[in-house]
Design an enzyme around this catalytic site. Structure first.
Site, mmCIF file in Angstrom:
data_model
loop_
_atom_site.group_PDB
_atom_site.id
_atom_site.type_symbol
_atom_site.label_atom_id
_atom_site.label_comp_id
_atom_site.label_asym_id
_atom_site.label_seq_id
_atom_site.Cartn_x
_atom_site.Cartn_y
_atom_site.Cartn_z
ATOM 1 N N ASN A 1 -9.957 -1.150 -2.499
ATOM 2 C CA ASN A 1 -8.592 -0.958 -2.158
ATOM 3 C C ASN A 1 -7.736 -1.398 -3.155
ATOM 4 O OD1 ASN A 1 -6.018 -1.148 -1.191
ATOM 5 N ND2 ASN A 1 -6.513 -1.485 1.126
ATOM 6 N N HIS B 1 -4.078 6.804 1.137
ATOM 7 C CA HIS B 1 -4.198 5.466 0.438
ATOM 8 C C HIS B 1 -5.717 5.048 0.879
ATOM 9 C CE1 HIS B 1 -4.193 1.498 -0.196
ATOM 10 N NE2 HIS B 1 -4.285 0.995 1.105
ATOM 11 N N CYS C 1 0.773 -1.127 0.069
ATOM 12 C CA CYS C 1 0.054 0.019 0.133
ATOM 13 C C CYS C 1 0.761 1.182 0.163
ATOM 14 C CB CYS C 1 -0.885 0.100 1.415
ATOM 15 S SG CYS C 1 -1.754 -1.437 1.221
#
Ligand code: UT7
Length: 329
Positions: free
Chosen positions: A286, A256, A114
């Protein structure tokens, strides 16, 4: 010393849109649960016969290069950020180099999940500032859908993640006080097993029954959440303090896109208004290393990123790794 700035952005998501209702047909979950716990309504999944991690990165890159008003040949280095490369090795950066026809320029893959894109941006920033390169392609691209357990046993992971790619051209400028002001990188490997895929490359263990725990990503969601809501504000403040700013000075924070609840928590902790935080997890889920460049590209497209704005990027995820970048656009 040259300054580095983002001269062009682009993103690409595969056309197949998967709704929460679609997931209800694959596993024991519900639209209500997913929306309440994550804020996600839809995500995009690839058709693996026609897409690849590098190929999606190329699609996003061509848009970014066009928006930077440069030619493909002007790119002199590639940084590719992904946890889902096309091959276990080599990395996908070399595939982008080949697909873009970029001679023999260097290509570097980053596996920081991430935080990958912010780490990549940090490396690009340093290369530009030392004068080594002039136009670096930083790509985040992920195909998660083909590597997840999409049955009930994997539901805490598989409802969250989506596929997609984003790219930025990082270029050199002589303008002072413009561009990437600073980047801040952290890791804490004692938490490596809180969010991990153990043996993704080993599809079979001879003589042993298939062990889903070893093959598919596993996550201790509660613990990841707890660390995320501490580390995000910490690393954003680190960037603000380094450059003499306060949170009220941020024009747009692009966190993020891990979970909408995490982003809302950060917003409350940092006392930011709604218009100071950009979220698009509702539409894409995501997308790990791709989430920040997709969000930044979309925010820019929507006119939310303008010259002179103070833009903060911040990430947290598997590793644990976390990072921020402060940019004067
Ligand atoms: O980007 C990388 C970083 N990753 C993150 O930041 C993710 C951070 N963590 C999270 O976003 C959240 O922890 C999750 C969304 C993954 C999970 O939400 P939660 O509120 O922490 O739920 P939980 O794991 O505590 O599970 C609550 C219940 C459990 O059932 P019981 O034991 O209470 O009966 C789970 O089995 O919800 C169940 N559950 C589900 N139910 C329906 C877990 N996943 C699902 C699902 N649908 N998809």
């Amino acid at each position: 010393m040259p300054q580095s700035y983002i001269s062009g952005l682009g993103h690409y998501v595969p056309p197949r849109c998967v709704t929460n209702k679609d997931l209800e047909k694959l596993m024991d979950t519900s639209d209500e649960w997913i929306v309440e716990r994550t804020g996600i309504n839809t995500r995009h999944w690839v058709d693996i016969d026609t897409e690849s991690t590098a190929g999606m990165g190329v699609k996003a890159s061509l848009i970014a290069i066009k928006n930077a008003n440069i030619n493909v040949e002007d790119i002199d280095f590639i940084i590719f950020c992904t946890l889902s490369p096309d091959y276990f090795f080599p990395g996908s950066g070399v595939l982008v180099q080949e697909q873009l026809g970029l001679g023999t320029i260097g290509a570097l893959d980053i596996r920081n999940q991430c935080s990958g894109f912010v780490y990549g941006l940090s490396i690009a920033d340093q290369y530009i500032k030392t004068g080594m390169f002039k136009n670096i392609l930083v790509i985040g691209s992920e195909i998660q859908s083909t590597g997840m357990d999409i049955s009930t046993s994997g539901r805490n992971v598989s409802v969250i993640f989506g596929d997609g790619a984003g790219a930025a051209v990082v270029s050199a400028s002589e303008k002072k006080n413009r561009g990437i002001l600073s980047t801040h990188l952290h890791s804490e490997g004692k938490h490596a097993e809180e969010l991990m895929a153990k043996d993704r490359c080993c599809t079979s263990e001879k003589g042993k029954p298939f062990n889903a725990e070893r093959f598919y990503p596993v996550m201790n969601g509660n613990n990841v959440f707890k660390h995320a809501v501490t580390r995000f504000p910490e690393v954003i403040n680190e960037a603000l303090i380094k450059n003499g700013y306060l949170s009220k000075d941020i024009n747009l924070l692009i966190p993020h896109q891990a979970n909408l609840r995490i982003a809302q928590f950060i917003q409350r902790t940092m006392k930011l208004r709604d218009d100071q935080v950009f979220n698009n997890i509702m539409n894409y889920g995501n997308t790990t290393a791709a989430s920040i460049p997709i969000a930044l590209s979309e925010a820019w497209q929507q006119g939310k990123v303008n010259e002179g704005d103070l833009i903060c990027l911040a990430a947290f995820g598997s590793g644990f790794t976390w990072a921020s970048a402060l940019i004067k656009w």
